[in-house]
Design a protein around this motif. Sequence first.
Motif, PDB file in Angstrom:
ATOM      1  N   ALA A 183       6.476 -13.876  30.086  1.00 26.06           N
ATOM      2  CA  ALA A 183       5.542 -14.838  29.477  1.00 26.06           C
ATOM      3  C   ALA A 183       6.508 -15.200  28.255  1.00 26.06           C
ATOM      4  CB  ALA A 183       3.939 -14.562  29.027  1.00 26.06           C
ATOM      5  N   VAL A 184       6.189 -16.131  27.778  1.00 28.42           N
ATOM      6  CA  VAL A 184       6.773 -15.735  26.414  1.00 28.42           C
ATOM      7  C   VAL A 184       5.303 -15.543  24.954  1.00 28.42           C
ATOM      8  CG1 VAL A 184       8.145 -16.812  24.722  1.00 28.42           C
ATOM      9  CG2 VAL A 184       8.638 -17.165  26.846  1.00 28.42           C
ATOM     10  N   LEU A 185       5.212 -15.265  24.707  1.00 26.54           N
ATOM     11  CA  LEU A 185       4.459 -15.130  23.628  1.00 26.54           C
ATOM     12  C   LEU A 185       4.971 -16.065  22.316  1.00 26.54           C
ATOM     13  CD1 LEU A 185       3.862 -11.236  22.416  1.00 26.54           C
ATOM     14  CD2 LEU A 185       2.761 -13.322  24.634  1.00 26.54           C
ATOM     15  N   ALA A 186       3.154 -16.500  21.587  1.00 21.05           N
ATOM     16  CA  ALA A 186       3.946 -17.697  20.184  1.00 21.05           C
ATOM     17  C   ALA A 186       4.987 -17.126  19.639  1.00 21.05           C
ATOM     18  CB  ALA A 186       2.589 -17.414  19.505  1.00 21.05           C
ATOM     19  N   ASP A 187       5.281 -15.957  18.920  1.00 24.62           N
ATOM     20  CA  ASP A 187       6.755 -16.121  18.374  1.00 24.62           C
ATOM     21  C   ASP A 187       7.407 -15.353  18.777  1.00 24.62           C
ATOM     22  OD1 ASP A 187       6.500 -13.315  19.563  1.00 24.62           O
ATOM     23  OD2 ASP A 187       6.203 -12.219  17.690  1.00 24.62           O
ATOM     24  N   GLY A 188       7.822 -15.874  19.522  1.00 23.93           N
ATOM     25  CA  GLY A 188       8.898 -15.813  21.073  1.00 23.93           C
ATOM     26  C   GLY A 188       9.587 -14.613  21.503  1.00 23.93           C
ATOM     27  N   GLN A 189       8.901 -13.765  21.572  1.00 25.67           N
ATOM     28  CA  GLN A 189       8.617 -12.544  22.426  1.00 25.67           C
ATOM     29  C   GLN A 189       8.916 -12.373  23.731  1.00 25.67           C
ATOM     30  OE1 GLN A 189       7.980  -8.627  20.509  1.00 25.67           O
ATOM     31  NE2 GLN A 189       6.738  -9.603  19.280  1.00 25.67           N
ATOM     32  N   ILE A 190       9.495 -12.300  24.403  1.00 22.93           N
ATOM     33  CA  ILE A 190       8.954 -12.234  25.693  1.00 22.93           C
ATOM     34  C   ILE A 190       8.809 -11.145  26.561  1.00 22.93           C
ATOM     35  CG2 ILE A 190      10.250 -12.200  28.409  1.00 22.93           C
ATOM     36  CD1 ILE A 190      13.347 -14.544  26.644  1.00 22.93           C
ATOM     37  N   LEU A 191       7.892 -11.471  26.727  1.00 17.99           N
ATOM     38  CA  LEU A 191       6.846 -10.456  27.843  1.00 17.99           C
ATOM     39  C   LEU A 191       7.302 -11.032  29.407  1.00 17.99           C
ATOM     40  CD1 LEU A 191       4.590  -8.080  27.346  1.00 17.99           C
ATOM     41  CD2 LEU A 191       2.858 -10.435  28.322  1.00 17.99           C
ATOM     42  N   ASP A 192       7.378  -9.158  29.760  1.00 21.13           N
ATOM     43  CA  ASP A 192       7.820  -9.632  31.023  1.00 21.13           C
ATOM     44  C   ASP A 192       7.987  -8.560  31.909  1.00 21.13           C
ATOM     45  OD1 ASP A 192       9.513  -9.205  33.626  1.00 21.13           O
ATOM     46  OD2 ASP A 192      11.552  -9.049  32.536  1.00 21.13           O
ATOM     47  N   CYS A 193       6.003  -8.878  32.305  1.00 23.15           N
ATOM     48  CA  CYS A 193       5.492  -7.985  33.200  1.00 23.15           C
ATOM     49  C   CYS A 193       5.834  -9.147  34.998  1.00 23.15           C
ATOM     50  CB  CYS A 193       3.763  -8.004  33.419  1.00 23.15           C
ATOM     51  SG  CYS A 193       3.056  -8.646  31.128  1.00 23.15           S
ATOM     52  N   LEU A 194       7.205  -9.195  35.148  1.00 23.09           N
ATOM     53  CA  LEU A 194       7.975  -9.345  36.303  1.00 23.09           C
ATOM     54  C   LEU A 194       7.415  -8.618  37.567  1.00 23.09           C
ATOM     55  CD1 LEU A 194       7.704 -13.176  37.201  1.00 23.09           C
ATOM     56  CD2 LEU A 194       9.926 -12.211  37.277  1.00 23.09           C
ATOM     57  N   ASN A 195       5.889  -8.142  38.030  1.00 24.12           N
ATOM     58  CA  ASN A 195       6.407  -6.805  38.494  1.00 24.12           C
ATOM     59  C   ASN A 195       5.745  -7.484  40.412  1.00 24.12           C
ATOM     60  OD1 ASN A 195       5.519  -4.232  39.581  1.00 24.12           O
ATOM     61  ND2 ASN A 195       3.247  -4.906  40.395  1.00 24.12           N
ATOM     62  N   THR A 196       6.848  -7.006  41.270  1.00 23.57           N
ATOM     63  CA  THR A 196       6.591  -7.418  42.046  1.00 23.57           C
ATOM     64  C   THR A 196       6.361  -6.174  43.397  1.00 23.57           C
ATOM     65  OG1 THR A 196       8.833  -6.649  42.267  1.00 23.57           O
ATOM     66  CG2 THR A 196       8.706  -9.226  42.069  1.00 23.57           C
ATOM     67  N   LEU A 197       5.250  -5.293  42.762  1.00 19.99           N
ATOM     68  CA  LEU A 197       4.989  -3.648  43.694  1.00 19.99           C
ATOM     69  C   LEU A 197       3.446  -4.672  43.633  1.00 19.99           C
ATOM     70  CD1 LEU A 197       6.387  -1.391  41.334  1.00 19.99           C
ATOM     71  CD2 LEU A 197       7.226  -1.929  43.855  1.00 19.99           C
ATOM     72  N   LYS A 198       3.086  -4.302  45.129  1.00 18.40           N
ATOM     73  CA  LYS A 198       1.655  -4.005  45.734  1.00 18.40           C
ATOM     74  C   LYS A 198       0.528  -3.179  44.149  1.00 18.40           C
ATOM     75  CE  LYS A 198      -1.324  -6.210  49.084  1.00 18.40           C
ATOM     76  NZ  LYS A 198      -1.297  -7.431  49.089  1.00 18.40           N
TER      77      LYS A 198
END
Length: 479
Positions: A183-198
């Motif tokens: 997700a991209v936060l309001a101030d433009g920071q990219i939050l990477d929680c793109l986990n693919t683990l169960k």
Amino acid sequence: LTKDRFPYLKRGSYSMVDSTDIEYFKNLLGVNNFVTGEEVKSYNEDWLKSVSGFSKYVLKPKTTEQVSTILKYCYKRGIAVCVQGGNTGLVGGSVPVFDEVILSISAMNSIISFNKLSGVLVCQAGCVLENLMNYVQNEGFIMPFDLGAKGTCQIGGNLATNAGGLRLIKYGSLQGSVLGLQAVLADGQILDCLNTLKKDNTGYHLKHLFIGSEGTLGVITKVAIQCPNSPKFVNVSFIGLESFEKVLSFFSLVRKEFSASLSSFELMDAVAIKSVQKNIGIKCPINDNLKFYVLVELSSDNNYISHSIQEFLEKALDEELILDATVADQPSLIKNLWKIRENIPESLLRYGYVYKYDITLPHELFYEIVPEIRKRLKNLDVKAVCGYGHLGDGNLHLNVATIEHNVEIASAIEPYVYEWTSKYKGSISAEHGIGFLKSKYLKYSKSNLEIDLMKKLKNTIDPKKILNPYKIFPQDEIN
Ligand code: AKG
């Protein structure tokens, strides 16, 4: 326009877009992905035609980096942003209220990867749900949810609204099947929680903040979702019954008999069926003079379901628990039965305007509010009051169709329907979210402390409140 129907609304003190901003966006996105003029109209209005803003600009980034650049810029300039997916929402959450710049994720529509071993699909947020369904089906998998709006809605919007849909009873909610997101936060920071683990128990799972946040905390740009294997056998029964008590007894028996194979249990009342017949022209496949109908979908890797459902329904007919039934196990016939259920919302809209309520209630009380509302509206000019929805999950769709929006009718239903739901500890929004239309009523489902914490979160993550303003929180409390 929304501001005319809700005169108490005030535009937040956001900056107006000026010619320098326009040049900046055009240079960043290219003219094709910067939409202005007549074409913006359809992005300003929701499907129900109940909320419409007057934004002049639609930005269509193709990458996470572009989303980040846009938000960084808007944050600095104090420009309000309305985040939009397929614009199929039913609570006015995806359209601007005033002149917010529309950030459409529809050009972010690439599938990134699919792991056939784990069944994990990773894609950009603007992928249309039906395209994803077809893609994973070719690999022997299904998406863990299905919606009537599948041909238009986008996965990012589905996550942002925590869409429930037709198969939640078997596959659970998106909170369970989404493994990760970006997700991209309001101030433009990219939050990477793109986990693919169960499995991954490493502290707070921030993905949950964004699932159901309705674009107020960040823009979901990528999604990792767990897809189940396609079931080898599917059948759908369409059944008619004479009373709601019998619907409940039948549901209880179906659940006992088919437990894990039960993938949908949908209720439709006689008014909903009549609306589909009259306004769309789809015929009821069984006796169309009954009070209630249910659609039962079973899916399993074992063909026992085909034999047992026949026997089960014959017994229920003999005992007069149900009055009529038909069963389909061929894909095209299954699709036809589903069409009746899926066309109810569209058929009601053909009357002109629809007041929509999407509530969760204990099963015993599921239908009680429908005759109650009919009574309250009996002297008003109403075309149809009907109840349908995901009975298996306790989720009722109460719809009131009229020729046009009318204040007297609206005030005969609201806040009564929310007070009633709250009295029985139900949810005032089972799966559609709060958006703009329900923000006034959030308090009927959330305590003061919960709302307080929600606001603190919003203010921490988006202190300038540029993301999807006027949504979820009543305006006087947040702006
Ligand atoms: C459904 O058909 O399941 C929906 O969520 C739409 C309900 C409605 O239009 O009120």
